[in-house]
Design a protein around this motif. Structure first.
Motif, PDB file in Angstrom:
ATOM      1  N   GLY A  68       0.675  -1.221   0.006  1.00  0.00           N
ATOM      2  CA  GLY A  68      -0.060   0.066   0.078  1.00  0.00           C
ATOM      3  C   GLY A  68       0.817   1.101   0.243  1.00  0.00           C
ATOM      4  O   GLY A  68       1.638   1.402   0.847  1.00  0.00           O
ATOM      5  N   VAL A  69       0.890   2.059  -0.867  1.00  0.00           N
ATOM      6  CA  VAL A  69       1.754   3.096  -1.333  1.00  0.00           C
ATOM      7  C   VAL A  69       1.302   4.295  -0.305  1.00  0.00           C
ATOM      8  O   VAL A  69       1.810   5.400  -0.173  1.00  0.00           O
ATOM      9  CB  VAL A  69       1.626   3.629  -2.831  1.00  0.00           C
ATOM     10  CG1 VAL A  69       2.678   4.555  -3.041  1.00  0.00           C
ATOM     11  CG2 VAL A  69       2.192   2.326  -3.518  1.00  0.00           C
ATOM     12  N   MET A  70      -0.127   4.533  -0.077  1.00  0.00           N
ATOM     13  CA  MET A  70      -0.872   5.522   0.461  1.00  0.00           C
ATOM     14  C   MET A  70      -0.147   6.396   1.697  1.00  0.00           C
ATOM     15  O   MET A  70       0.377   7.507   1.374  1.00  0.00           O
ATOM     16  CB  MET A  70      -2.251   5.258   1.107  1.00  0.00           C
ATOM     17  CG  MET A  70      -2.888   6.019   1.634  1.00  0.00           C
ATOM     18  SD  MET A  70      -4.316   5.814   2.646  1.00  0.00           S
ATOM     19  CE  MET A  70      -3.786   5.237   4.158  1.00  0.00           C
ATOM     20  N   HIS A 174     -13.662   3.793  -5.618  1.00  0.00           N
ATOM     21  CA  HIS A 174     -13.297   3.846  -4.259  1.00  0.00           C
ATOM     22  C   HIS A 174     -14.240   3.719  -3.090  1.00  0.00           C
ATOM     23  O   HIS A 174     -14.317   3.442  -2.268  1.00  0.00           O
ATOM     24  CB  HIS A 174     -12.397   5.272  -3.943  1.00  0.00           C
ATOM     25  CG  HIS A 174     -11.464   5.144  -3.139  1.00  0.00           C
ATOM     26  ND1 HIS A 174     -10.094   6.074  -3.169  1.00  0.00           N
ATOM     27  CD2 HIS A 174     -11.307   4.441  -1.917  1.00  0.00           C
ATOM     28  CE1 HIS A 174      -9.496   5.732  -2.220  1.00  0.00           C
ATOM     29  NE2 HIS A 174     -10.237   4.724  -1.415  1.00  0.00           N
ATOM     30  N   ASN A 257      -4.238  -3.104  10.640  1.00  0.00           N
ATOM     31  CA  ASN A 257      -5.200  -2.004  11.192  1.00  0.00           C
ATOM     32  C   ASN A 257      -4.267  -0.567  11.400  1.00  0.00           C
ATOM     33  O   ASN A 257      -4.419   0.017  12.594  1.00  0.00           O
ATOM     34  CB  ASN A 257      -5.969  -2.465  12.558  1.00  0.00           C
ATOM     35  CG  ASN A 257      -7.104  -1.400  12.934  1.00  0.00           C
ATOM     36  OD1 ASN A 257      -7.227  -0.204  12.229  1.00  0.00           O
ATOM     37  ND2 ASN A 257      -7.305  -1.451  14.423  1.00  0.00           N
ATOM     38  N   THR A 332       6.760   2.583   5.283  1.00  0.00           N
ATOM     39  CA  THR A 332       7.943   3.415   4.937  1.00  0.00           C
ATOM     40  C   THR A 332       9.281   2.949   5.168  1.00  0.00           C
ATOM     41  O   THR A 332      10.222   3.836   5.209  1.00  0.00           O
ATOM     42  CB  THR A 332       7.659   4.908   5.239  1.00  0.00           C
ATOM     43  OG1 THR A 332       7.690   4.844   7.008  1.00  0.00           O
ATOM     44  CG2 THR A 332       6.136   5.550   5.010  1.00  0.00           C
TER      45      THR A 332
HETATM   46  N1  NAP Z   1      -9.731   1.113  -0.416  1.00  0.00           N
HETATM   47  C1  NAP Z   1      -9.808   1.963   0.686  1.00  0.00           C
HETATM   48  O1  NAP Z   1     -10.750   2.572   1.000  1.00  0.00           O
HETATM   49  C2  NAP Z   1      -8.414   1.902   1.316  1.00  0.00           C
HETATM   50  C3  NAP Z   1      -8.474   2.731   2.733  1.00  0.00           C
HETATM   51  C4  NAP Z   1      -7.152   2.710   3.439  1.00  0.00           C
HETATM   52  C5  NAP Z   1      -5.962   2.074   2.829  1.00  0.00           C
HETATM   53  N2  NAP Z   1      -6.140   1.571   1.650  1.00  0.00           N
HETATM   54  C6  NAP Z   1      -4.953   0.974   1.040  1.00  0.00           C
HETATM   55  O2  NAP Z   1      -4.516   0.098   2.055  1.00  0.00           O
HETATM   56  C7  NAP Z   1      -3.019   0.302   2.294  1.00  0.00           C
HETATM   57  C8  NAP Z   1      -2.633  -0.293   3.804  1.00  0.00           C
HETATM   58  O3  NAP Z   1      -3.371   0.555   4.551  1.00  0.00           O
HETATM   59  P1  NAP Z   1      -2.862   1.295   5.749  1.00  0.00           P
HETATM   60  O4  NAP Z   1      -1.704   2.363   5.610  1.00  0.00           O
HETATM   61  O5  NAP Z   1      -4.089   2.328   6.218  1.00  0.00           O
HETATM   62  O6  NAP Z   1      -2.828   0.370   6.727  1.00  0.00           O
HETATM   63  P2  NAP Z   1      -1.616  -0.751   7.267  1.00  0.00           P
HETATM   64  O7  NAP Z   1      -0.964  -1.216   6.006  1.00  0.00           O
HETATM   65  O8  NAP Z   1      -2.717  -1.759   8.290  1.00  0.00           O
HETATM   66  O9  NAP Z   1      -0.783  -0.219   8.473  1.00  0.00           O
HETATM   67  C9  NAP Z   1       0.253   0.831   7.839  1.00  0.00           C
HETATM   68  C10 NAP Z   1       0.866   1.286   9.028  1.00  0.00           C
HETATM   69  O10 NAP Z   1       1.525   0.322   9.885  1.00  0.00           O
HETATM   70  C11 NAP Z   1       2.948   0.402   9.960  1.00  0.00           C
HETATM   71  N3  NAP Z   1       3.489  -0.910   9.825  1.00  0.00           N
HETATM   72  C12 NAP Z   1       3.681  -1.589   8.537  1.00  0.00           C
HETATM   73  N4  NAP Z   1       4.478  -2.736   8.807  1.00  0.00           N
HETATM   74  C13 NAP Z   1       4.765  -2.704  10.135  1.00  0.00           C
HETATM   75  C14 NAP Z   1       5.387  -3.722  10.975  1.00  0.00           C
HETATM   76  N5  NAP Z   1       5.860  -4.834  10.456  1.00  0.00           N
HETATM   77  N6  NAP Z   1       5.332  -3.641  12.097  1.00  0.00           N
HETATM   78  C15 NAP Z   1       4.739  -2.194  12.972  1.00  0.00           C
HETATM   79  N7  NAP Z   1       4.171  -1.625  11.904  1.00  0.00           N
HETATM   80  C16 NAP Z   1       4.081  -1.690  10.736  1.00  0.00           C
HETATM   81  C17 NAP Z   1       3.396   1.391   9.072  1.00  0.00           C
HETATM   82  O11 NAP Z   1       4.352   2.300   9.486  1.00  0.00           O
HETATM   83  P3  NAP Z   1       5.808   2.308   9.044  1.00  0.00           P
HETATM   84  O12 NAP Z   1       6.004   3.141   8.000  1.00  0.00           O
HETATM   85  O13 NAP Z   1       6.398   2.832  10.369  1.00  0.00           O
HETATM   86  O14 NAP Z   1       6.128   0.952   8.843  1.00  0.00           O
HETATM   87  C18 NAP Z   1       1.964   2.206   8.767  1.00  0.00           C
HETATM   88  O15 NAP Z   1       1.932   3.461   9.642  1.00  0.00           O
HETATM   89  C19 NAP Z   1      -2.934   1.930   1.820  1.00  0.00           C
HETATM   90  O16 NAP Z   1      -1.497   2.021   1.675  1.00  0.00           O
HETATM   91  C20 NAP Z   1      -3.711   1.882   0.863  1.00  0.00           C
HETATM   92  O17 NAP Z   1      -3.415   1.562  -0.385  1.00  0.00           O
HETATM   93  C21 NAP Z   1      -7.319   1.487   0.781  1.00  0.00           C
END
Ligand code: NAP
Length: 380
Positions: A68-70, A174, A257, A332
């Motif tokens: 997820g690049v967001m 979306h 989450n 990141t």
């Molecule tokens: N379709 C929709 O409506 C929708 C909505 C929301 C998101 N999305 C998509 O889903 C993707 C992911 O969602 P998200 O960013 O909301 O949530 P996520 O992937 O659940 O969590 C991302 C967060 O988790 C941290 N993280 C990642 N790997 C980790 C690890 N191994 N240990 C501890 N922390 C970790 C990251 O921080 P660090 O940078 O410090 O690793 C980041 O702040 C987005 O990029 C987007 O493309 C879609």
């Protein structure tokens, strides 16, 4: 001569206590390797497993985990500069990730621009998915939806430019637009596919009825909705059932989450007021975080005898649900990318996952996932 080892009473008591403590631990999985953190592990993990989203003409093969690049520009507080983000995206490609997720509203626009600059050189071997629907005027989100056919066409052309592509490999709606019949949205995508502007399509956070109607007009490749250990609605609202029945893939977003299940967030964590939607989410108030950390404690307990981190358990649990599920964690940091990739190797017995689910079901989660205005946009 006494051949009893010369062992003082204090040492003996200490040793006996340690042995008793070890005996009291839960049974250890047969083979436990130190997987993470792994400071001496010089082997770069490769994500070699592939999964197929959708079937027939809608089928799209991708790596078992996407990216997820967001958060590299939007909604996840501070992020590294563009050069570092591009380097990490390239490292993700090197590690075998072939699915990258962005959207017009992320930034807005800046996230697609980043994805285009970093990933277009790899366009023959990876998929960049993007999303239309949230209205963006002069680079700013209005909070309204606009999925009228002419707008979808315009957004498609603009996304193609920002992503530096000739065809959008995967274009999601979306959010559902109550002003535009879903058949018109699907029909517009059908035309764009015929014209070669779009290859595959999907929808986010829609109901099973909407999925059926859309799929009848133009087969869907994937549904993207929130799904993780703290939000399991798609298991009971018919969405996963209809995906299984129709052969549509499923892409869980925010699979950790929004970082919470990774264990690095606590009630003292402060989110950037200008660039982080977590401060608006009821589950991310300090009080809710403090209460919900019980969940992370369960993950830590579960992981410590299996060599798994909480994030790996969260991702491994999703991957184990079905082989047409492809989570898209965002990060990141290279260390987190590598940690997350290793989740594709998690192999546990069904009974172990059941134990985890049973433990978690005892915890009452505090706070809803979205505030009312955002919740009103989903499940249509
Ligand atoms: N379709 C929709 O409506 C929708 C909505 C929301 C998101 N999305 C998509 O889903 C993707 C992911 O969602 P998200 O960013 O909301 O949530 P996520 O992937 O659940 O969590 C991302 C967060 O988790 C941290 N993280 C990642 N790997 C980790 C690890 N191994 N240990 C501890 N922390 C970790 C990251 O921080 P660090 O940078 O410090 O690793 C980041 O702040 C987005 O990029 C987007 O493309 C879609």
């Amino acid at each position: 001569m006494n051949d009893t080892p010369n062992i003082s009473r204090r040492v003996f008591l200490k040793t006996a206590a340690a042995a008793a403590a070890i005996a009291a631990l839960p049974p250890i999985a047969k083979k436990t390797y130190a997987r993470n953190p792994a400071p001496n592990d010089n082997v770069c993990p490769m994500l070699s497993q592939k999964r197929t989203l959708g079937k027939g003409t809608a089928a799209m093969e991708v790596s078992a985990l996407g990216f997820g690049v967001m958060g590299m520009t939007y909604n996840r507080s501070r992020h590294p500069d563009k050069k570092q983000c591009i380097r990490l995206l390239h490292q993700a490609v090197d590690h075998g990730v072939t699915l990258f997720d962005t959207a017009i509203i992320y930034g807005p626009l800046s996230n697609e621009l980043l994805a285009g600059e970093a990933l277009s050189p790899f366009k023959d071997k990876i998929i960049v998915s993007t999303k239309f629907g949230h209205e963006v005027i002069n680079g700013k989100g209005t909070g309204r939806q606009d999925s009228r056919p002419e707008t979808i066409r315009r957004y498609c052309e603009e996304s193609l430019k920002r992503l530096r592509l000739d065809t959008l490999p995967m274009f999601y709606q979306h959010r559902f637009d109550s002003q535009v019949p879903v058949e018109d949205v699907a029909g517009t995508i059908k035309d764009l596919i015929r014209e070669g502007k779009v290859l595959h399509w999907g929808m986010c956070e829609v109901s099973s009825e909407t999925i059926r109607k859309a799929h009848a007009v133009q087969p869907l490749t994937a549904i993207q909705s929130e799904y993780h250990l703290m939000h399991r609605d798609v298991e009971t609202n018919g969405v996963l059932d209809v995906c299984r029945e129709l052969g549509i893939g499923f892409v869980p977003y925010s699979p950790i989450n929004r970082g919470f299940l990774g264990g690095n967030i606590n009630e003292y964590t402060r989110f950037d007021p200008d660039n982080d939607n977590r401060q608006t989410l009821p589950r991310f108030t300090p009080e809710a975080i403090r209460r919900n950390l019980q969940i992370v404690e369960v993950l830590n307990r579960f992981g410590r005898t299996r060599g798994l981190t909480p994030a790996q358990i969260a991702l491994g649990w999703l991957l184990n649900k079905a082989d047409w599920i492809v989570p898209i964690p965002g990060t990141t940091k290279l260390a987190h990318l590598e940690e997350n990739i290793r989740a594709a190797d998690v192999r546990l017995q069904p009974q172990e996952w059941k134990t985890l689910e049973n433990e978690l079901s005892k915890i009452k989660i505090m706070g809803s996932r979205y505030p009312a205005d955002q919740q009103a946009l989903v499940g249509k």
